[in-house]
Design an enzyme around this catalytic site. Structure first.
Site, PDB file in Angstrom:
ATOM      1  N   SER A  92      36.095  42.144  34.023  1.00  0.00           N
ATOM      2  CA  SER A  92      35.918  42.923  32.805  1.00  0.00           C
ATOM      3  C   SER A  92      35.851  44.420  33.045  1.00  0.00           C
ATOM      4  O   SER A  92      34.965  44.927  33.743  1.00  0.00           O
ATOM      5  CB  SER A  92      34.683  42.480  32.020  1.00  0.00           C
ATOM      6  OG  SER A  92      34.375  43.388  31.000  1.00  0.00           O
ATOM      7  N   SER A 131      44.300  42.087  40.675  1.00  0.00           N
ATOM      8  CA  SER A 131      44.299  42.305  39.221  1.00  0.00           C
ATOM      9  C   SER A 131      45.418  43.232  38.782  1.00  0.00           C
ATOM     10  O   SER A 131      45.750  44.207  39.470  1.00  0.00           O
ATOM     11  CB  SER A 131      42.952  42.896  38.798  1.00  0.00           C
ATOM     12  OG  SER A 131      42.977  43.307  37.448  1.00  0.00           O
ATOM     13  N   TYR A 155      36.333  48.862  37.516  1.00  0.00           N
ATOM     14  CA  TYR A 155      36.834  47.534  37.881  1.00  0.00           C
ATOM     15  C   TYR A 155      38.190  47.644  38.583  1.00  0.00           C
ATOM     16  O   TYR A 155      38.416  47.022  39.632  1.00  0.00           O
ATOM     17  CB  TYR A 155      36.962  46.658  36.636  1.00  0.00           C
ATOM     18  CG  TYR A 155      37.626  45.326  36.901  1.00  0.00           C
ATOM     19  CD1 TYR A 155      36.959  44.326  37.603  1.00  0.00           C
ATOM     20  CD2 TYR A 155      38.929  45.071  36.465  1.00  0.00           C
ATOM     21  CE1 TYR A 155      37.563  43.102  37.869  1.00  0.00           C
ATOM     22  CE2 TYR A 155      39.543  43.858  36.729  1.00  0.00           C
ATOM     23  CZ  TYR A 155      38.859  42.876  37.427  1.00  0.00           C
ATOM     24  OH  TYR A 155      39.474  41.673  37.699  1.00  0.00           O
ATOM     25  N   ASP A 293      41.171  50.786  28.525  1.00  0.00           N
ATOM     26  CA  ASP A 293      42.210  49.821  28.198  1.00  0.00           C
ATOM     27  C   ASP A 293      43.602  50.388  28.471  1.00  0.00           C
ATOM     28  O   ASP A 293      43.911  51.517  28.066  1.00  0.00           O
ATOM     29  CB  ASP A 293      42.116  49.405  26.727  1.00  0.00           C
ATOM     30  CG  ASP A 293      41.377  48.099  26.539  1.00  0.00           C
ATOM     31  OD1 ASP A 293      40.916  47.542  27.543  1.00  0.00           O
ATOM     32  OD2 ASP A 293      41.248  47.645  25.391  1.00  0.00           O
TER      33      ASP A 293
END
Length: 333
Positions: A92, A131, A155, A293
């Site tokens: 997250s 990721s 992250y 984002d």
């Protein structure tokens, strides 16, 4: 997922870190079904015992409750292990923005502990969850493995550091590593609850409860949503490969198509309305864009196809049909 057709040796002993989590538990199930001896290491910070409840009594399954931030625990988990499938992490982007210290501790220090433990136990290969967030502010589409931008969240930084550490351990210690950059994985067992729930289970359960889903932004942001069985396939292929060009590198794990959030909601409404016709008329709300984002994400999967023989069977439509049925059957109030 039935992995028998991959001809994975059932005598292999495999460690799955984060094995009680969404992705890890699905991998554990596939391996146990294949006859492998599986050790699941999890501290249940985000994993759930219900995810592995059907495996607990299996003689080939061992649950080790512990934290990857403890090196001794990692070393214990790696004893006599042939392959490590490292799924443990604090996921997250928003969580990492709210608490970068803990994300770094788990995702970087914990990752390093696992590399050291795998090296010291002469593990054959260390396969880890990377990721798509590593692509950061890169505007190149589709995303190609060797061209990334600057990370946009703590992250994303932690997952990039994982790749750097894995590369150093391959070159310095001879530990075989493969990194799998997951692109927005979804499917059975994915948790719909909590502040950091992924959009598909969150939207699905909201619609099932006749609540209006909240989209961050105008719904134009798009993702390469990837069904869980495609992810399992890539982990198995990463174990099986004997091609020297296919190891000590990184792969995108995706389907290679993108869907925006407005389209996603419409797909979910269509599939869920087969169970409840009232869902089709539920309206969507729109809110602010979240910090960190990435607007759009689309993977090139050519490298995985060429070097690993990756052949994903689930596009967004086929995956959502499976996922919505699972949620309807298992999580309806």
């Amino acid at each position: 997922m039935d992995i028998e057709h991959f001809n994975l040796n059932p005598n292999l002993k495999i460690l799955v870190t984060g094995g009680a989590g969404f992705i890890g538990s699905n991998i554990c199930e596939a391996l146990i079904k294949n006859g492998n001896k599986v050790t699941c290491l999890d501290n249940f910070a985000t994993g759930k015992k219900t995810n592995i409840s059907k495996l607990i009594d299996n003689n080939n399954f061992t649950l080790l409750e512990g934290d990857i931030r403890n090196l001794d625990t990692c070393k214990q988990a790696c004893i006599d292990v042939n392959y490590v499938l490292h799924q443990a992490a604090l996921g997250s982007v928003p969580r990492s923005i709210n608490d970068p210290v803990t994300s770094n501790s788990v995702n970087v220090s914990g990752f390093l502990n696992m590399l050291v433990a795998a090296k010291d136990s002469d593990v054959k290969r260390f396969i880890y969850a990377a990721s798509s967030s590593t692509y950061g502010d890169s505007k190149i589409m589709p995303k190609v493995e060797d061209r990334i931008g600057k990370p946009l969240s703590p992250y994303a930084i932690t997952k990039y550091v994982n790749e750097l550490y894995a590369d150093v351990f391959s070159k310095t210690y001879g530990l075989e590593t493969i990194g799998l950059r997951y692109f927005n994985v979804f499917g059975r067992k994915q948790d719909p609850n909590g502040a950091y729930a992924a959009v598909i289970p969150k939207f699905t359960t909201q619609l099932m409860n006749h609540e209006s889903p909240m989209i961050n932004g105008d719904g134009s942001f798009s993702r390469d949503f990837t069904y869980i069985d495609n992810v399992i396939e890539m982990n198995i292929r990463s174990i099986l490969t004997t091609n020297p060009d296919a190891i000590n590198t990184i792969y995108n794990v995706a389907f290679g198509e993108r869907t925006n959030l407005n389209q996603l909601i419409e797909h979910l409404k269509i599939f869920l309305s087969e169970f409840d016709s009232n869902i089709k008329s539920i309206e969507v709300k729109y809110g602010d864009i979240r910090k960190g984002d990435v607007p759009h994400s689309l993977a090139s999967i050519e490298k995985a196809k060429k070097l690993l023989g990756y052949n994903p069977q689930f596009d967004i439509i086929k995956g959502l049909k499976e996922a919505t049925k699972w949620y309807w059957d298992n999580l309806r109030k």
